[in-house]
Design a protein around this motif. Structure first.
Motif, PDB file in Angstrom:
ATOM      1  N   VAL A 186     -22.516 -35.043 -16.794  1.00 22.23           N
ATOM      2  CA  VAL A 186     -23.604 -34.648 -17.686  1.00 22.23           C
ATOM      3  C   VAL A 186     -23.434 -35.412 -18.999  1.00 22.23           C
ATOM      4  CG1 VAL A 186     -24.785 -32.754 -18.852  1.00 22.23           C
ATOM      5  CG2 VAL A 186     -23.679 -32.361 -16.636  1.00 22.23           C
ATOM      6  N   PHE A 187     -24.541 -35.986 -19.481  1.00 18.97           N
ATOM      7  CA  PHE A 187     -24.507 -36.826 -20.676  1.00 18.97           C
ATOM      8  C   PHE A 187     -25.568 -36.348 -21.664  1.00 18.97           C
ATOM      9  CE2 PHE A 187     -23.365 -39.093 -16.890  1.00 18.97           C
ATOM     10  CZ  PHE A 187     -22.188 -39.743 -17.225  1.00 18.97           C
ATOM     11  N   VAL A 188     -25.180 -36.243 -22.914  1.00 20.32           N
ATOM     12  CA  VAL A 188     -26.116 -35.921 -23.992  1.00 20.32           C
ATOM     13  C   VAL A 188     -26.142 -37.141 -24.909  1.00 20.32           C
ATOM     14  CG1 VAL A 188     -26.670 -34.361 -25.890  1.00 20.32           C
ATOM     15  CG2 VAL A 188     -25.575 -33.470 -23.812  1.00 20.32           C
ATOM     16  N   VAL A 189     -27.331 -37.731 -25.066  1.00 17.45           N
ATOM     17  CA  VAL A 189     -27.456 -39.001 -25.785  1.00 17.45           C
ATOM     18  C   VAL A 189     -28.507 -38.860 -26.883  1.00 17.45           C
ATOM     19  CG1 VAL A 189     -27.787 -41.492 -25.556  1.00 17.45           C
ATOM     20  CG2 VAL A 189     -27.033 -40.152 -23.572  1.00 17.45           C
ATOM     21  N   SER A 190     -28.189 -39.354 -28.072  1.00 17.88           N
ATOM     22  CA  SER A 190     -29.147 -39.318 -29.175  1.00 17.88           C
ATOM     23  C   SER A 190     -28.650 -40.205 -30.307  1.00 17.88           C
ATOM     24  CB  SER A 190     -29.331 -37.879 -29.680  1.00 17.88           C
ATOM     25  OG  SER A 190     -30.276 -37.829 -30.734  1.00 17.88           O
ATOM     26  N   ASP A 191     -29.530 -40.427 -31.285  1.00 16.23           N
ATOM     27  CA  ASP A 191     -29.110 -41.128 -32.499  1.00 16.23           C
ATOM     28  C   ASP A 191     -28.727 -40.139 -33.598  1.00 16.23           C
ATOM     29  OD1 ASP A 191     -31.616 -40.142 -33.084  1.00 16.23           O
ATOM     30  OD2 ASP A 191     -32.393 -42.009 -33.929  1.00 16.23           O
ATOM     31  N   LEU A 192     -28.559 -38.878 -33.244  1.00 14.31           N
ATOM     32  CA  LEU A 192     -28.002 -37.900 -34.173  1.00 14.31           C
ATOM     33  C   LEU A 192     -26.567 -38.289 -34.534  1.00 14.31           C
ATOM     34  CD1 LEU A 192     -29.262 -34.685 -32.357  1.00 14.31           C
ATOM     35  CD2 LEU A 192     -29.841 -35.259 -34.724  1.00 14.31           C
TER      36      LEU A 192
ATOM     37  N   HIS B 141     -35.432 -36.428 -34.066  1.00 15.48           N
ATOM     38  CA  HIS B 141     -34.555 -37.177 -33.170  1.00 15.48           C
ATOM     39  C   HIS B 141     -34.808 -36.811 -31.709  1.00 15.48           C
ATOM     40  CE1 HIS B 141     -32.047 -38.494 -36.603  1.00 15.48           C
ATOM     41  NE2 HIS B 141     -32.321 -37.294 -37.086  1.00 15.48           N
ATOM     42  N   VAL B 142     -34.931 -37.833 -30.866  1.00 13.26           N
ATOM     43  CA  VAL B 142     -35.073 -37.626 -29.426  1.00 13.26           C
ATOM     44  C   VAL B 142     -33.685 -37.466 -28.813  1.00 13.26           C
ATOM     45  CG1 VAL B 142     -35.884 -38.633 -27.256  1.00 13.26           C
ATOM     46  CG2 VAL B 142     -37.216 -38.938 -29.355  1.00 13.26           C
ATOM     47  N   VAL B 143     -33.570 -36.518 -27.902  1.00 12.15           N
ATOM     48  CA  VAL B 143     -32.301 -36.230 -27.236  1.00 12.15           C
ATOM     49  C   VAL B 143     -32.513 -36.310 -25.727  1.00 12.15           C
ATOM     50  CG1 VAL B 143     -30.474 -34.524 -26.856  1.00 12.15           C
ATOM     51  CG2 VAL B 143     -31.581 -34.696 -29.107  1.00 12.15           C
ATOM     52  N   SER B 144     -31.628 -37.002 -25.030  1.00 17.27           N
ATOM     53  CA  SER B 144     -31.658 -37.041 -23.570  1.00 17.27           C
ATOM     54  C   SER B 144     -30.507 -36.228 -23.008  1.00 17.27           C
ATOM     55  CB  SER B 144     -31.553 -38.482 -23.055  1.00 17.27           C
ATOM     56  OG  SER B 144     -32.755 -39.189 -23.246  1.00 17.27           O
ATOM     57  N   ILE B 145     -30.818 -35.368 -22.035  1.00 11.93           N
ATOM     58  CA  ILE B 145     -29.789 -34.680 -21.248  1.00 11.93           C
ATOM     59  C   ILE B 145     -29.890 -35.256 -19.844  1.00 11.93           C
ATOM     60  CG2 ILE B 145     -28.938 -32.488 -20.357  1.00 11.93           C
ATOM     61  CD1 ILE B 145     -31.238 -32.267 -23.267  1.00 11.93           C
ATOM     62  N   LEU B 146     -28.854 -35.954 -19.413  1.00  5.14           N
ATOM     63  CA  LEU B 146     -28.879 -36.697 -18.158  1.00  5.14           C
ATOM     64  C   LEU B 146     -27.805 -36.176 -17.211  1.00  5.14           C
ATOM     65  CD1 LEU B 146     -29.048 -39.708 -20.378  1.00  5.14           C
ATOM     66  CD2 LEU B 146     -30.662 -39.674 -18.498  1.00  5.14           C
ATOM     67  N   VAL B 147     -28.171 -36.028 -15.940  1.00  4.64           N
ATOM     68  CA  VAL B 147     -27.237 -35.539 -14.925  1.00  4.64           C
ATOM     69  C   VAL B 147     -27.217 -36.531 -13.773  1.00  4.64           C
ATOM     70  CG1 VAL B 147     -26.736 -33.702 -13.274  1.00  4.64           C
ATOM     71  CG2 VAL B 147     -27.616 -33.131 -15.555  1.00  4.64           C
ATOM     72  N   ALA B 148     -26.009 -36.907 -13.342  1.00  4.42           N
ATOM     73  CA  ALA B 148     -25.860 -37.847 -12.229  1.00  4.42           C
ATOM     74  C   ALA B 148     -24.699 -37.418 -11.350  1.00  4.42           C
ATOM     75  CB  ALA B 148     -25.614 -39.263 -12.750  1.00  4.42           C
ATOM     76  N   PRO B 149     -24.821 -37.575 -10.031  1.00  3.40           N
ATOM     77  CA  PRO B 149     -23.682 -37.287  -9.154  1.00  3.40           C
ATOM     78  C   PRO B 149     -22.570 -38.297  -9.384  1.00  3.40           C
ATOM     79  CG  PRO B 149     -25.456 -38.315  -7.918  1.00  3.40           C
ATOM     80  CD  PRO B 149     -25.999 -38.050  -9.284  1.00  3.40           C
TER      81      PRO B 149
ATOM     82  N   ALA C  13     -26.012 -44.184 -19.123  1.00  2.00           N
ATOM     83  CA  ALA C  13     -26.723 -43.063 -19.744  1.00  2.00           C
ATOM     84  C   ALA C  13     -27.366 -43.489 -21.060  1.00  2.00           C
ATOM     85  CB  ALA C  13     -25.760 -41.895 -19.967  1.00  2.00           C
ATOM     86  N   ALA C  14     -26.625 -44.252 -21.866  1.00  4.43           N
ATOM     87  CA  ALA C  14     -27.185 -44.742 -23.129  1.00  4.43           C
ATOM     88  C   ALA C  14     -28.367 -45.664 -22.872  1.00  4.43           C
ATOM     89  CB  ALA C  14     -26.103 -45.468 -23.929  1.00  4.43           C
TER      90      ALA C  14
ATOM     91  N   CYS D 238     -20.179 -36.417 -23.152  1.00  7.10           N
ATOM     92  CA  CYS D 238     -20.254 -36.209 -21.709  1.00  7.10           C
ATOM     93  C   CYS D 238     -19.228 -35.185 -21.250  1.00  7.10           C
ATOM     94  CB  CYS D 238     -20.064 -37.529 -20.964  1.00  7.10           C
ATOM     95  SG  CYS D 238     -18.499 -38.359 -21.303  1.00  7.10           S
ATOM     96  N   PHE D 239     -19.484 -34.632 -20.057  1.00 10.26           N
ATOM     97  CA  PHE D 239     -18.536 -33.702 -19.449  1.00 10.26           C
ATOM     98  C   PHE D 239     -18.780 -33.651 -17.948  1.00 10.26           C
ATOM     99  CE2 PHE D 239     -22.158 -31.332 -21.139  1.00 10.26           C
ATOM    100  CZ  PHE D 239     -22.573 -30.532 -20.081  1.00 10.26           C
ATOM    101  N   ASP D 240     -17.745 -33.210 -17.214  1.00 11.67           N
ATOM    102  CA  ASP D 240     -17.834 -33.041 -15.765  1.00 11.67           C
ATOM    103  C   ASP D 240     -18.425 -31.681 -15.432  1.00 11.67           C
ATOM    104  OD1 ASP D 240     -16.257 -35.380 -14.491  1.00 11.67           O
ATOM    105  OD2 ASP D 240     -14.930 -34.683 -16.074  1.00 11.67           O
TER     106      ASP D 240
END
Length: 275
Positions: free
Chosen positions: A246-252, A206-214, A132-133, A238-240
């Protein structure tokens, strides 16, 4: 896929080295095989334990003089006749550096595998944190993925119906409705063999990514968000959410990323529970 086939490629799956189609076959197998899910979780737990032990061991920390000399060499302030006394000593130091790098590779710290600390979601979700990162860095920030992106609608038809309304669901979350998060775009993309539904947003500068993967986990309850990785200036929370990570990624700041994940979790967990 048979269990023996999964065991033969488990390391490659963890390292994100499998092609997309094979990755999907592995995920499908894990969904129906409790034994292989258990083996994957054991592998992930072992790797995280080894990383944590290596990172925090005082006996494995580099000598301060060694660090100072390497820093001096890299910044051009040293000469070949520095404190180590000539070319032979510099070669010895280079050999030591190679050993350190080799140890990192042995523990899975190659490119795209930054040091991380345990925590956050199930073992299957935590195993994807580095991916995710990497996706955030090479997709949202540098636009340098090896494979082309496709729309969420197309990804929903081909791979997973849950991708279809992902952008709309994020748009209904409190951070977006209250003006603290602006959606810039959304698509489906692949980083090192791992596919993600990807919503790109911005908070201030700041750019933020919200990523979802099975994932191989099928829990309907989900898990509360927590920090699952912090490396190279990026924070990953991250969380299930019922068979998805689900992943939330940023340089915040770490606390800001975690709070953002907590604000996004209710709508995403509710949506993915029904998808």
């Amino acid at each position: 896929m048979k269990c023996v086939e999964f065991r033969g490629m488990a390391e490659s799956y963890q390292a994100g080295e499998l092609p997309v189609d094979t990755n999907h076959e592995v995920i499908a197998h894990l969904d129906g095989c409790a034994a292989c899910r258990g083996e994957l979780e054991a592998r992930v737990a072992l790797r995280l334990t080894l990383r944590a032990a290596f990172e925090h061991s005082p006996t494995l920390a580099p000598d301060t003089r060694f660090v100072a000399d390497v820093r001096s060499l890299l910044t051009g302030r040293s000469t070949s006749q520095g404190r180590f006394g000539g070319r032979t000593s510099w070669l010895a130091m280079a050999a030591t550096l190679i050993l350190v790098v080799a140890a990192g590779w042995a523990l899975g710290w190659g490119p795209g595998r930054p040091l991380s600390r345990p925590g956050g979601g199930s073992a299957a979700v935590s195993a994807l944190a580095a991916h995710a990162a990497g996706d955030h860095r090479y997709c949202a920030l540098e636009h340098a993925l090896d494979e082309p992106v496709i729309s969420l609608e197309e990804a929903a038809r081909r791979y997973n119906p849950a991708y279809a309304s992902l952008r709309d669901v994020v748009a209904q979350s409190a951070p977006v409705r209250e003006g603290g998060l602006e959606i810039l775009g959304a698509h489906w993309c692949v980083f090192k063999g791992q596919a993600f539904g990807h919503v790109i947003a911005q908070r201030g500068d700041h750019v933020v990514s919200i990523l979802v993967a099975p994932t191989s986990q099928a829990s309907a309850a989900g898990s509360p968000p927590s920090t699952c990785q912090s490396a190279d200036g990026l924070q990953v929370a991250c969380f299930d959410a019922r068979g998805h990570g689900v992943f939330v990624v940023s340089d915040l700041a770490e606390g800001d990323v975690l709070q953002l994940a907590r604000s996004l979790a209710p709508v995403l967990q509710a949506y993915l529970a029904e998808a």
